[in-house]
Design a protein around this motif. Structure first.
Motif, mmCIF file in Angstrom:
data_model
loop_
_atom_site.group_PDB
_atom_site.id
_atom_site.type_symbol
_atom_site.label_atom_id
_atom_site.label_comp_id
_atom_site.label_asym_id
_atom_site.label_seq_id
_atom_site.Cartn_x
_atom_site.Cartn_y
_atom_site.Cartn_z
ATOM 1 N N ASP A 1 -24.005 23.231 -3.154
ATOM 2 C CA ASP A 1 -25.309 23.419 -2.327
ATOM 3 C C ASP A 1 -25.708 21.931 -2.068
ATOM 4 O OD1 ASP A 1 -25.470 26.108 -2.435
ATOM 5 O OD2 ASP A 1 -26.419 26.101 -4.428
ATOM 6 N N GLU A 2 -25.339 20.963 -3.056
ATOM 7 C CA GLU A 2 -25.989 19.447 -2.523
ATOM 8 C C GLU A 2 -24.802 18.460 -2.452
ATOM 9 O OE1 GLU A 2 -28.110 19.011 -6.256
ATOM 10 O OE2 GLU A 2 -29.835 19.878 -5.517
ATOM 11 N N ALA A 3 -23.758 19.063 -1.997
ATOM 12 C CA ALA A 3 -22.580 18.084 -1.731
ATOM 13 C C ALA A 3 -22.760 16.793 -0.961
ATOM 14 C CB ALA A 3 -21.266 19.070 -1.509
ATOM 15 N N SER A 4 -23.575 17.190 0.143
ATOM 16 C CA SER A 4 -23.958 16.240 1.318
ATOM 17 C C SER A 4 -24.765 15.186 0.801
ATOM 18 C CB SER A 4 -24.276 17.165 2.764
ATOM 19 O OG SER A 4 -25.515 17.695 2.018
ATOM 20 N N THR A 5 -25.621 15.501 -0.290
ATOM 21 C CA THR A 5 -26.458 14.380 -0.586
ATOM 22 C C THR A 5 -25.934 13.682 -2.020
ATOM 23 O OG1 THR A 5 -27.707 16.104 -1.543
ATOM 24 C CG2 THR A 5 -28.385 15.441 0.566
ATOM 25 N N LYS A 6 -25.466 14.484 -2.875
ATOM 26 C CA LYS A 6 -25.203 13.930 -4.146
ATOM 27 C C LYS A 6 -23.756 13.532 -4.484
ATOM 28 C CE LYS A 6 -29.455 15.613 -6.472
ATOM 29 N NZ LYS A 6 -30.097 16.149 -7.410
ATOM 30 N N ASP A 7 -22.733 14.472 -3.898
ATOM 31 C CA ASP A 7 -21.496 14.080 -4.203
ATOM 32 C C ASP A 7 -20.560 13.613 -3.301
ATOM 33 O OD1 ASP A 7 -21.753 15.990 -6.485
ATOM 34 O OD2 ASP A 7 -21.486 17.900 -5.414
ATOM 35 N N ASN A 8 -21.236 13.147 -2.125
ATOM 36 C CA ASN A 8 -20.645 12.396 -1.221
ATOM 37 C C ASN A 8 -21.283 11.020 -1.059
ATOM 38 O OD1 ASN A 8 -18.606 14.277 -0.709
ATOM 39 N ND2 ASN A 8 -19.708 15.169 0.966
ATOM 40 N N SER A 9 -20.797 9.755 -0.915
ATOM 41 C CA SER A 9 -21.867 8.913 -0.962
ATOM 42 C C SER A 9 -21.024 7.598 -0.411
ATOM 43 C CB SER A 9 -22.152 8.362 -2.372
ATOM 44 O OG SER A 9 -22.849 7.228 -2.434
ATOM 45 N N PHE A 10 -21.874 6.692 -0.161
ATOM 46 C CA PHE A 10 -21.172 5.056 0.323
ATOM 47 C C PHE A 10 -20.990 4.566 -0.946
ATOM 48 C CE2 PHE A 10 -23.841 5.153 4.182
ATOM 49 C CZ PHE A 10 -22.777 5.277 5.259
ATOM 50 N N TYR A 11 -20.006 3.588 -1.165
ATOM 51 C CA TYR A 11 -19.886 2.829 -2.255
ATOM 52 C C TYR A 11 -19.525 1.224 -1.785
ATOM 53 C CZ TYR A 11 -15.035 2.287 -0.639
ATOM 54 O OH TYR A 11 -13.579 2.167 -0.140
ATOM 55 N N MET A 12 -19.662 0.424 -2.698
ATOM 56 C CA MET A 12 -19.369 -0.934 -2.734
ATOM 57 C C MET A 12 -18.227 -1.321 -3.580
ATOM 58 S SD MET A 12 -21.630 -4.573 -2.985
ATOM 59 C CE MET A 12 -21.272 -4.645 -4.776
ATOM 60 N N ALA A 13 -17.372 -1.818 -3.295
ATOM 61 C CA ALA A 13 -16.247 -2.402 -4.241
ATOM 62 C C ALA A 13 -16.106 -4.004 -4.407
ATOM 63 C CB ALA A 13 -15.221 -1.760 -3.698
ATOM 64 N N MET A 14 -15.621 -4.137 -5.348
ATOM 65 C CA MET A 14 -15.250 -5.436 -5.997
ATOM 66 C C MET A 14 -13.773 -5.464 -6.488
ATOM 67 S SD MET A 14 -18.830 -7.480 -6.523
ATOM 68 C CE MET A 14 -17.930 -9.040 -6.585
ATOM 69 N N GLY A 15 -12.974 -6.229 -6.351
ATOM 70 C CA GLY A 15 -11.600 -6.230 -7.417
ATOM 71 C C GLY A 15 -11.114 -7.524 -7.177
ATOM 72 N N LEU A 16 -9.855 -7.670 -8.112
ATOM 73 C CA LEU A 16 -9.043 -8.764 -8.095
ATOM 74 C C LEU A 16 -7.511 -8.290 -7.957
ATOM 75 C CD1 LEU A 16 -10.394 -10.581 -11.126
ATOM 76 C CD2 LEU A 16 -10.574 -11.354 -8.852
ATOM 77 N N GLN A 17 -6.647 -8.968 -7.123
ATOM 78 C CA GLN A 17 -5.324 -8.897 -6.951
ATOM 79 C C GLN A 17 -4.457 -9.947 -7.387
ATOM 80 O OE1 GLN A 17 -2.849 -8.193 -3.075
ATOM 81 N NE2 GLN A 17 -3.877 -6.169 -3.569
ATOM 82 N N ALA A 18 -3.279 -9.939 -7.982
ATOM 83 C CA ALA A 18 -2.503 -10.829 -8.524
ATOM 84 C C ALA A 18 -1.098 -10.460 -8.101
ATOM 85 C CB ALA A 18 -2.353 -10.924 -9.955
ATOM 86 N N PRO A 19 -0.401 -11.158 -7.095
ATOM 87 C CA PRO A 19 0.828 -10.798 -6.583
ATOM 88 C C PRO A 19 1.988 -11.739 -7.119
ATOM 89 C CG PRO A 19 -0.393 -11.995 -5.038
ATOM 90 C CD PRO A 19 -1.232 -11.911 -6.121
ATOM 91 N N MET A 20 2.956 -11.240 -7.181
ATOM 92 C CA MET A 20 4.203 -12.057 -7.275
ATOM 93 C C MET A 20 5.378 -11.659 -6.455
ATOM 94 S SD MET A 20 6.561 -12.634 -10.988
ATOM 95 C CE MET A 20 7.155 -10.971 -11.078
ATOM 96 N N ARG A 21 5.899 -12.638 -5.721
ATOM 97 C CA ARG A 21 7.018 -12.515 -4.808
ATOM 98 C C ARG A 21 8.334 -11.966 -5.354
ATOM 99 N NH1 ARG A 21 8.861 -17.018 -0.746
ATOM 100 N NH2 ARG A 21 6.942 -16.239 0.438
ATOM 101 N N ILE A 22 8.910 -10.943 -4.616
ATOM 102 C CA ILE A 22 10.157 -10.164 -5.042
ATOM 103 C C ILE A 22 11.239 -10.962 -4.107
ATOM 104 C CG2 ILE A 22 11.392 -8.167 -5.167
ATOM 105 C CD1 ILE A 22 9.492 -8.466 -7.340
ATOM 106 N N ASN A 23 10.941 -10.919 -2.538
ATOM 107 C CA ASN A 23 11.972 -11.506 -1.709
ATOM 108 C C ASN A 23 10.942 -11.876 -0.391
ATOM 109 O OD1 ASN A 23 11.711 -9.251 0.257
ATOM 110 N ND2 ASN A 23 13.100 -8.076 -0.919
ATOM 111 N N ASN A 24 11.479 -12.490 0.413
ATOM 112 C CA ASN A 24 10.815 -12.861 1.782
ATOM 113 C C ASN A 24 9.672 -11.916 2.453
ATOM 114 O OD1 ASN A 24 11.864 -15.299 1.490
ATOM 115 N ND2 ASN A 24 13.473 -15.062 2.932
ATOM 116 N N TYR A 25 10.082 -10.551 2.135
ATOM 117 C CA TYR A 25 9.042 -9.596 2.737
ATOM 118 C C TYR A 25 8.396 -8.659 1.840
ATOM 119 C CZ TYR A 25 11.566 -11.234 6.884
ATOM 120 O OH TYR A 25 11.816 -11.894 8.149
ATOM 121 N N MET A 26 8.476 -8.758 0.433
ATOM 122 C CA MET A 26 7.964 -7.908 -0.378
ATOM 123 C C MET A 26 7.490 -8.474 -1.739
ATOM 124 S SD MET A 26 9.955 -5.008 -2.212
ATOM 125 C CE MET A 26 10.491 -4.379 -0.806
#
Length: 398
Positions: free
Chosen positions: A131-156
């Motif tokens: 009954d209330e999915a449109s107002t309470k169960d669906n929403s905008f969000y903001m996201a923050m994060g960190l990513q640490a990569p390591m090379r495997i080969n020239n393209y991956m």
């Protein structure tokens, strides 16, 4: 899988890239795609629940040496529900901006990317209120994060990733602060063999160059279905929105800024009392990605008048009844070159806020009908020697 991901990325950007490869807006061979999997921790109302799996698919492009923009979709299973997200992130190579320390194999030091984004979240599962999915169960969000990569080969690459989804109070009827902490490991496929050649023409060359700071002020307007509402309230709905801004020009064309603005606004106009229902104070902190259309069209040096459309998002706070939510904004910034260190600007902006911040919906009942359009004027101070070419006057270009 690599061909499928890169084909999808190329399709997303083909209209821009066809005209941009020689302009330096998007440098060739800078697209990438990634797939990640992991688990999540859903924190709400002082409680938390652990869930698995979570799966994400991302596609992006490097706009300048340290800056990328990416689109992503995620499926997160937790607490008997499936959280589906779709959004966009800025990805910032902090090492490239400040330290310039690299090894050809990404082994030491391990580079890390800071991510900041915004999008929409939809919830499906046993705990969803139909009954209330449109107002309470669906929403905008903001996201923050960190990513640490390591090379495997020239393209991956392989990478570790943490991403926190900030959700508004009232999400799924939880009145406290709501977060989904997502942890995962993934694989990244790069179009180019050398990610450190992802640079545009006249890109920013030094860590201390091309930063700017600004102060501005102007009126806003508390809008509820602004184009269809016959009782908008006129001048009584005006408020004030001073702002502080800090940002960087990453190339001739792309800039990112962080803005703290807002002060006064009003709830919907009461036609019986002939006044706004209530006045309130608020603050909006947002990050915007900006494209310099003037430089794109003129392709010149020492451009004095700069037109920069932008889009962004961030958290918004209301103080009389403390509430945290997420808002999206878009607009047009007009920036006029005064000298090597100084600009003046005018910013026409529309901020779309949740009805819980604005004090309810307009007559249509649509959540997207609540907004705060504003017009701000101010002063910009530029730091460093401004190595991006459009900041240099004609008589100083060698």
């Amino acid at each position: 899988m690599k061909k499928i991901v890169l084909t999808l990325l190329s399709a997303l950007f083909v209209m821009g890239v066809s005209a941009q490869e020689n302009d330096g807006i998007v440098y060739p061979n800078t697209f990438y795609g990634s797939l990640n999997a992991g688990a999540s921790l859903f924190a709400h109302d002082g409680e938390s629940s652990f869930g698995a799996p979570s799966i994400g698919l991302t596609g992006g492009v490097w706009l300048a040496e340290p800056l990328a923009i990416q689109l992503d979709v995620n499926g997160i299973m937790n607490d008997g529900n499936t959280f589906v997200t779709a959004g966009a992130d800025f990805k910032w190579d902090v090492n490239s901006t400040f330290f310039h320390l690299y090894n050809k194999n990404f082994l030491y030091p391990v580079p890390f990317y800071v991510m900041l984004g915004m999008g929409g979240m939809w919830v499906m599962g046993d705990n969803v209120s139909s009954d209330e999915a449109s107002t309470k169960d669906n929403s905008f969000y903001m996201a923050m994060g960190l990513q640490a990569p390591m090379r495997i080969n020239n393209y991956m690459d392989i990478f570790l990733q943490y991403k926190c989804f900030f959700l508004p109070q009232g999400f799924m009827s939880y009145n406290g602060d709501n977060f989904i902490h997502n942890f995962g490991i993934g694989i990244n496929l790069r179009q180019g063999s050398d990610p450190f050649h992802r640079r545009t023409v006249h890109y920013t060359r030094s860590r201390g160059e091309d930063w700017f700071f600004a102060l501005g002020i102007g009126p806003n307007y508390s809008a509820f279905d602004i184009f269809t509402n016959e009782n908008r309230g006129g001048l009584s709905m005006l408020g004030w929105a001073p702002e502080i801004m800090a940002g960087r020009n990453f190339s001739n064309f792309w800039s990112v800024r962080f803005v703290l603005n807002g002060l006064t606004a009003h709830e919907q106009y009461d036609t019986v009392q002939q006044a706004p229902s209530k006045d309130y104070r608020y603050t909006f902190l947002h990050a915007d990605v900006m494209l310099n259309v003037s430089q794109l069209m003129m392709r010149g040096r020492g451009v004095k008048f700069n037109l920069l459309p932008y889009i962004g998002a961030g958290p918004v706070w209301r103080y009389d009844h403390p509430r945290f939510d997420i808002a999206a904004n878009f607009g047009m910034m007009f920036r006029y070159y005064l000298g090597r260190k100084s600009d003046i600007y005018m910013d026409l902006r529309y901020v779309m806020v949740a009805p819980g911040v604005g004090g309810g919906t307009g007559p249509s009942g649509h959540f997207f009908g609540v907004g705060l359009p504003s017009l701000t004027v101010g002063y910009v101070h530029n730091f460093g020697h401004n190595s991006t070419r459009y900041r240099i006057p004609l008589y100083e270009v060698r």
